[in-house]
Design an enzyme around this catalytic site. Structure first.
Site, PDB file in Angstrom:
ATOM      1  N   ASP A  32      29.454   6.669  -4.906  1.00 20.44           N
ATOM      2  CA  ASP A  32      30.017   7.976  -5.250  1.00 20.44           C
ATOM      3  C   ASP A  32      31.246   8.267  -4.396  1.00 20.44           C
ATOM      4  O   ASP A  32      31.143   8.441  -3.184  1.00 20.44           O
ATOM      5  CB  ASP A  32      28.958   9.071  -4.995  1.00 20.44           C
ATOM      6  CG  ASP A  32      29.495  10.456  -5.336  1.00 20.44           C
ATOM      7  OD1 ASP A  32      29.470  10.809  -6.521  1.00 20.44           O
ATOM      8  OD2 ASP A  32      29.961  11.162  -4.414  1.00 20.44           O
ATOM      9  N   TYR A  37      38.454  12.451  -1.531  1.00 23.94           N
ATOM     10  CA  TYR A  37      37.993  11.728  -0.331  1.00 23.94           C
ATOM     11  C   TYR A  37      39.069  10.775   0.214  1.00 23.94           C
ATOM     12  O   TYR A  37      38.951  10.263   1.314  1.00 23.94           O
ATOM     13  CB  TYR A  37      36.710  10.921  -0.607  1.00 23.94           C
ATOM     14  CG  TYR A  37      35.516  11.729  -1.064  1.00 23.94           C
ATOM     15  CD1 TYR A  37      35.515  13.125  -1.019  1.00 23.94           C
ATOM     16  CD2 TYR A  37      34.367  11.100  -1.547  1.00 23.94           C
ATOM     17  CE1 TYR A  37      34.430  13.860  -1.461  1.00 23.94           C
ATOM     18  CE2 TYR A  37      33.271  11.837  -1.981  1.00 23.94           C
ATOM     19  CZ  TYR A  37      33.314  13.214  -1.945  1.00 23.94           C
ATOM     20  OH  TYR A  37      32.229  13.928  -2.387  1.00 23.94           O
ATOM     21  N   LYS A  62      35.581  11.691  -8.902  1.00 26.19           N
ATOM     22  CA  LYS A  62      35.664  13.111  -9.273  1.00 26.19           C
ATOM     23  C   LYS A  62      37.114  13.577  -9.263  1.00 26.19           C
ATOM     24  O   LYS A  62      37.917  13.121  -8.432  1.00 26.19           O
ATOM     25  CB  LYS A  62      34.880  13.992  -8.276  1.00 26.19           C
ATOM     26  CG  LYS A  62      33.554  13.428  -7.859  1.00 26.19           C
ATOM     27  CD  LYS A  62      32.755  14.373  -6.962  1.00 26.19           C
ATOM     28  CE  LYS A  62      31.582  13.654  -6.349  1.00 26.19           C
ATOM     29  NZ  LYS A  62      31.903  12.820  -5.178  1.00 26.19           N
ATOM     30  N   HIS A  95      35.042  18.185  -9.879  1.00 23.92           N
ATOM     31  CA  HIS A  95      34.477  18.340  -8.523  1.00 23.92           C
ATOM     32  C   HIS A  95      33.936  19.755  -8.256  1.00 23.92           C
ATOM     33  O   HIS A  95      32.871  19.922  -7.668  1.00 23.92           O
ATOM     34  CB  HIS A  95      35.558  17.964  -7.503  1.00 23.92           C
ATOM     35  CG  HIS A  95      35.031  17.418  -6.217  1.00 23.92           C
ATOM     36  ND1 HIS A  95      35.652  16.398  -5.531  1.00 23.92           N
ATOM     37  CD2 HIS A  95      33.950  17.745  -5.484  1.00 23.92           C
ATOM     38  CE1 HIS A  95      34.965  16.135  -4.427  1.00 23.92           C
ATOM     39  NE2 HIS A  95      33.930  16.932  -4.377  1.00 23.92           N
ATOM     40  N   ILE A 216      22.495  10.468  -3.301  1.00 25.90           N
ATOM     41  CA  ILE A 216      23.600   9.624  -2.834  1.00 25.90           C
ATOM     42  C   ILE A 216      23.804   9.839  -1.326  1.00 25.90           C
ATOM     43  O   ILE A 216      24.850  10.326  -0.901  1.00 25.90           O
ATOM     44  CB  ILE A 216      24.893   9.938  -3.623  1.00 25.90           C
ATOM     45  CG1 ILE A 216      25.074  11.468  -3.789  1.00 25.90           C
ATOM     46  CG2 ILE A 216      24.886   9.246  -4.968  1.00 25.90           C
ATOM     47  CD1 ILE A 216      26.438  11.863  -4.334  1.00 25.90           C
ATOM     48  N   SER A 219      25.997   7.244   5.021  1.00 28.09           N
ATOM     49  CA  SER A 219      25.992   6.860   6.427  1.00 28.09           C
ATOM     50  C   SER A 219      27.047   5.784   6.581  1.00 28.09           C
ATOM     51  O   SER A 219      27.355   5.082   5.619  1.00 28.09           O
ATOM     52  CB  SER A 219      24.618   6.322   6.848  1.00 28.09           C
ATOM     53  OG  SER A 219      24.715   5.819   8.159  1.00 28.09           O
ATOM     54  N   VAL A 220      27.610   5.645   7.777  1.00 24.74           N
ATOM     55  CA  VAL A 220      28.510   4.519   8.019  1.00 24.74           C
ATOM     56  C   VAL A 220      27.857   3.541   9.002  1.00 24.74           C
ATOM     57  O   VAL A 220      28.477   2.580   9.424  1.00 24.74           O
ATOM     58  CB  VAL A 220      29.889   4.982   8.558  1.00 24.74           C
ATOM     59  CG1 VAL A 220      30.639   5.750   7.478  1.00 24.74           C
ATOM     60  CG2 VAL A 220      29.751   5.822   9.817  1.00 24.74           C
ATOM     61  N   ASN A 228      18.087   4.024   4.534  1.00 22.72           N
ATOM     62  CA  ASN A 228      18.114   5.021   3.458  1.00 22.72           C
ATOM     63  C   ASN A 228      17.806   4.442   2.078  1.00 22.72           C
ATOM     64  O   ASN A 228      17.466   5.191   1.164  1.00 22.72           O
ATOM     65  CB  ASN A 228      19.466   5.736   3.427  1.00 22.72           C
ATOM     66  CG  ASN A 228      19.688   6.610   4.654  1.00 22.72           C
ATOM     67  OD1 ASN A 228      18.753   6.875   5.408  1.00 22.72           O
ATOM     68  ND2 ASN A 228      20.920   7.040   4.865  1.00 22.72           N
TER      69      ASN A 228
HETATM   70  P1  NAD Z   1      24.112  13.622   3.652  1.00 25.14           P
HETATM   71  O1  NAD Z   1      23.025  14.607   3.467  1.00 25.14           O
HETATM   72  O2  NAD Z   1      24.057  12.330   2.919  1.00 25.14           O
HETATM   73  O3  NAD Z   1      24.203  13.395   5.225  1.00 25.14           O
HETATM   74  C1  NAD Z   1      25.002  12.397   5.781  1.00 25.14           C
HETATM   75  C2  NAD Z   1      24.867  12.462   7.309  1.00 25.14           C
HETATM   76  O4  NAD Z   1      23.489  12.392   7.682  1.00 25.14           O
HETATM   77  C3  NAD Z   1      25.526  11.243   7.951  1.00 25.14           C
HETATM   78  O5  NAD Z   1      26.879  11.501   8.198  1.00 25.14           O
HETATM   79  C4  NAD Z   1      24.714  11.077   9.214  1.00 25.14           C
HETATM   80  O6  NAD Z   1      25.202  11.932  10.208  1.00 25.14           O
HETATM   81  C5  NAD Z   1      23.335  11.548   8.805  1.00 25.14           C
HETATM   82  N1  NAD Z   1      22.425  10.435   8.422  1.00 25.14           N
HETATM   83  C6  NAD Z   1      22.529   9.602   7.344  1.00 25.14           C
HETATM   84  N2  NAD Z   1      21.482   8.765   7.292  1.00 25.14           N
HETATM   85  C7  NAD Z   1      20.701   9.063   8.357  1.00 25.14           C
HETATM   86  C8  NAD Z   1      19.478   8.539   8.831  1.00 25.14           C
HETATM   87  N3  NAD Z   1      18.840   7.556   8.190  1.00 25.14           N
HETATM   88  N4  NAD Z   1      18.952   9.093   9.964  1.00 25.14           N
HETATM   89  C9  NAD Z   1      19.575  10.101  10.611  1.00 25.14           C
HETATM   90  N5  NAD Z   1      20.737  10.645  10.194  1.00 25.14           N
HETATM   91  C10 NAD Z   1      21.297  10.133   9.080  1.00 25.14           C
HETATM   92  O7  NAD Z   1      25.485  14.419   3.383  1.00 25.14           O
HETATM   93  P2  NAD Z   1      26.849  14.177   2.590  1.00 25.14           P
HETATM   94  O8  NAD Z   1      27.571  12.994   3.057  1.00 25.14           O
HETATM   95  O9  NAD Z   1      27.567  15.476   2.623  1.00 25.14           O
HETATM   96  O10 NAD Z   1      26.361  13.936   1.088  1.00 25.14           O
HETATM   97  C11 NAD Z   1      26.160  12.659   0.539  1.00 25.14           C
HETATM   98  C12 NAD Z   1      27.235  12.310  -0.462  1.00 25.14           C
HETATM   99  O11 NAD Z   1      27.311  13.319  -1.467  1.00 25.14           O
HETATM  100  C13 NAD Z   1      28.657  12.304   0.128  1.00 25.14           C
HETATM  101  O12 NAD Z   1      28.944  11.184   0.892  1.00 25.14           O
HETATM  102  C14 NAD Z   1      29.469  12.435  -1.124  1.00 25.14           C
HETATM  103  O13 NAD Z   1      29.547  11.190  -1.804  1.00 25.14           O
HETATM  104  C15 NAD Z   1      28.650  13.435  -1.912  1.00 25.14           C
HETATM  105  N6  NAD Z   1      29.113  14.836  -1.709  1.00 25.14           N
HETATM  106  C16 NAD Z   1      29.579  15.503  -2.789  1.00 25.14           C
HETATM  107  C17 NAD Z   1      30.039  16.791  -2.655  1.00 25.14           C
HETATM  108  C18 NAD Z   1      30.531  17.517  -3.870  1.00 25.14           C
HETATM  109  O14 NAD Z   1      31.141  18.586  -3.724  1.00 25.14           O
HETATM  110  N7  NAD Z   1      30.304  17.001  -5.052  1.00 25.14           N
HETATM  111  C19 NAD Z   1      30.054  17.425  -1.405  1.00 25.14           C
HETATM  112  C20 NAD Z   1      29.569  16.727  -0.297  1.00 25.14           C
HETATM  113  C21 NAD Z   1      29.094  15.441  -0.481  1.00 25.14           C
END
Ligand code: NAD
Length: 263
Positions: A32, A37, A62, A95, A216, A219-220, A228
């Protein structure tokens, strides 16, 4: 569409390329991204380097707020495809609805045209509220395949989920881990995680899967990327599901789509 995919919000091109490579290596087959981005080129590089056939990976992008409007949307899709190095997207989303701007319906017509022309296989929306989604369903020809919305145990979105269910719109959860803050320290998630020999993140993701959401997580960190997706070998009990269902606090981590209009 795979029920579990990989998100790359707030990650630059090079980091996105490394993270998507690690995700594909761990078995993710859905990515995604978004024009906002600014990492579609990095995502495209990782897809090509993986050696996977195009139809083995589901790619979502998006259209950004400044790209709304009929002609703008057609151009925006071409630009995303060219940055990704693809000739077709699997899913293309608006978006944010920006209800005050009033251009989401004409933008949606452009997405219908892109679908008809085969530039995208399916079309959907993101951050659409009950009102804006209703309007698209009532006035457009094609019902959105998905609505990608903020959704996690602290913000469960029961109203939108019910609307999606009634109209065959798939619920896709962004911030499925609540962006990591707070939610993953929740005592109920910790207790359930301990009982299953899993982590709180895995329990949260498992909850999403069991209520039918597409998720979705982002993490990096390669170990977390692998953690996950390792959520298919256990199941939460009805009691676990009930406890997590009771965690809803109506707590957003992101903007309110009724008013968010940043270009
Ligand atoms: P998320 O809930 O996926 O959280 C990501 C964060 O959680 C990471 O940066 C890390 O700090 C932590 N994390 C990840 N795996 C972990 C683990 N196993 N243990 C502990 N901590 C962990 O939040 P997100 O990135 O905002 O959302 C996921 C995806 O959704 C985004 O990458 C993007 O692709 C999408 N998104 C879309 C919108 C939209 O407006 N449509 C907005 C935000 C995100």
């Amino acid at each position: 569409m795979p029920q579990l995919g990989f998100g790359v919000f707030q990650v630059g091109d090079d980091e996105a390329e490394r993270a998507v490579a690690a995700a594909l290596e761990s078995g993710y087959r859905s990515i995604d991204t978004a024009s906002a981005y600014q990492n579609e080129e990095g995502v495209g590089r990782a897809l090509r380097a993986s050696g996977l056939a195009r139809d083995e990976v589901f790619v979502t992008s998006k259209l950004w707020n400044s790209e709304q409007g009929y002609d703008n949307a057609l151009r925006a899709c071409d630009a995303s495809l060219s940055r990704l190095g693809l000739d077709r997207l699997d899913l293309y989303l608006i978006h944010w609805p920006m209800p005050g701007r009033g251009t989401y319906l004409e933008t949606w017509r452009a997405l219908e045209k892109l679908r008809q022309d085969g530039r995208v296989r399916s079309i959907g929306v993101s951050n659409f509220t009950v009102e804006t989604l209703h309007r698209v369903i009532d006035e457009a020809d094609v019902v959105p395949a998905v609505n990608q919305i903020e959704l996690h145990p602290y913000f469960q979105q029961d109203g939108l989920r019910a609307l999606h269910r009634d109209h065959g719109v798939r619920t896709e959860a962004w911030a499925p881990l609540g962006q990591g803050h707070g939610l993953l320290d929740d005592p109920a998630l910790a207790r359930i995680a301990q009982a299953h020999g899993r982590t709180p993140a895995q329990v949260a993701l498992r909850w999403h899967l069991q209520i039918g959401n597409v998720v979705i997580p982002k993490s990096v960190t390669p170990s977390r990327i692998a953690e996950n997706i390792d959520v298919f070998g256990f199941e939460l009990t009805p009691d676990d599901m009930k406890s997590i269902g009771e965690l809803d606090k109506g707590l957003r981590v992101g903007p309110d789509p009724a008013t968010f209009e940043t270009a």
